[in-house]
Motif scaffolding. Structure first.
Motif, PDB file in Angstrom:
ATOM      1  N   ASP A 107      -5.526   0.421  -2.200  1.00 53.02           N
ATOM      2  CA  ASP A 107      -6.441   1.435  -2.739  1.00 53.02           C
ATOM      3  C   ASP A 107      -7.050   0.966  -4.058  1.00 53.02           C
ATOM      4  O   ASP A 107      -8.262   1.080  -4.268  1.00 53.02           O
ATOM      5  CB  ASP A 107      -5.714   2.769  -2.983  1.00 53.02           C
ATOM      6  CG  ASP A 107      -5.407   3.509  -1.700  1.00 53.02           C
ATOM      7  OD1 ASP A 107      -5.943   3.116  -0.635  1.00 53.02           O
ATOM      8  OD2 ASP A 107      -4.625   4.478  -1.763  1.00 53.02           O
TER       9      ASP A 107
ATOM     10  N   GLN B 261       0.836  -1.197   0.000  1.00 51.45           N
ATOM     11  CA  GLN B 261       0.000   0.000   0.000  1.00 51.45           C
ATOM     12  C   GLN B 261       0.874   1.251   0.000  1.00 51.45           C
ATOM     13  O   GLN B 261       0.655   2.176  -0.781  1.00 51.45           O
ATOM     14  CB  GLN B 261      -0.941  -0.001   1.216  1.00 51.45           C
ATOM     15  CG  GLN B 261      -1.692   1.305   1.429  1.00 51.45           C
ATOM     16  CD  GLN B 261      -2.612   1.679   0.270  1.00 51.45           C
ATOM     17  OE1 GLN B 261      -2.976   0.848  -0.556  1.00 51.45           O
ATOM     18  NE2 GLN B 261      -2.981   2.958   0.183  1.00 51.45           N
TER      19      GLN B 261
ATOM     20  N   ARG C 170       0.249   1.654  -3.558  1.00 51.05           N
ATOM     21  CA  ARG C 170      -1.178   1.910  -3.355  1.00 51.05           C
ATOM     22  C   ARG C 170      -2.046   0.753  -3.876  1.00 51.05           C
ATOM     23  O   ARG C 170      -3.141   0.957  -4.405  1.00 51.05           O
ATOM     24  CB  ARG C 170      -1.578   3.242  -3.971  1.00 51.05           C
ATOM     25  CG  ARG C 170      -0.751   4.415  -3.380  1.00 51.05           C
ATOM     26  CD  ARG C 170      -1.270   5.767  -3.771  1.00 51.05           C
ATOM     27  NE  ARG C 170      -2.513   6.107  -3.102  1.00 51.05           N
ATOM     28  CZ  ARG C 170      -2.606   6.745  -1.926  1.00 51.05           C
ATOM     29  NH1 ARG C 170      -1.521   7.109  -1.289  1.00 51.05           N
ATOM     30  NH2 ARG C 170      -3.780   7.025  -1.411  1.00 51.05           N
TER      31      ARG C 170
END
Length: 185
Positions: free
Chosen positions: A81, A74, A78
């Protein structure tokens, strides 16, 4: 598996008279006599045992390594996400455009942390030797087969190293994958 055991038994019977006698007993249906222990080992067994303090098991880390990996993916790419996004509201081109840099960064993270390498050298479709005592974790047969040579369908993967970041936070934060981001008003 049986061939490996048979070869070990053959070798032991050929070069060790004591083991040869034990194998002969087993093959004739008699229970094997216990092997004679060296004098030093036998004396240690007969000596009174003192109760030495047992070493304590290491404390379980506060953070599971899976959470550490997710947090790293993350933070650097990311990934969480992207996976948590409702992709149905975007076109395939938009999803592809967003996924490309994320996947490239994920690949870099995995390379740095695990140095992922092919498990078996050779391209798909090549013929490889599969040892008779191979682990089912290393070789998964597709269709019939158990040993010998086989056509490589997928090379498999292995981690040449494991270098996850060490958790230094508190137990209360151990399952946080990514911090909530806030801004002053």
């Amino acid at each position: 598996m049986g061939i490996g055991t048979a070869l070990k038994a053959f070798s032991a019977a050929l070069f060790n008279q004591e083991k040869s006698a034990m194998i002969e007993q087993i093959l004739s249906g008699q229970p094997a006599a216990p092997a004679q222990r060296p004098a030093i080992e036998a004396a240690q067994t007969l000596a009174p045992q003192t109760s030495a303090p047992q070493p304590k098991a290491p404390a379980k880390p506060a953070r599971d390594s899976a959470v550490t990996l997710l947090a790293t993916l993350q933070r650097e790419s990311r990934l969480v996400d992207l996976l948590q996004e409702d992709l149905a509201q975007y076109s395939d081109a938009q999803v592809g455009a967003a996924a490309r840099p994320c996947l490239q960064q994920c690949s870099g993270v995995l390379k740095r942390l695990f140095d992922i390498q092919p498990l078996v050298d050779g391209g798909e479709g090549t013929v490889v030797d599969v040892p008779s005592d191979s682990s089912p974790i290393r070789y998964q047969w597709v269709g019939e087969g158990t040993s010998g040579s086989a056509k490589l369908i997928h090379q498999g993967w292995r981690a040449a190293k494991v270098e996850l970041p060490q958790w230094t936070g508190t137990d209360a934060d151990a399952n946080v994958i990514a911090p909530a981001q806030v801004q002053s008003q």
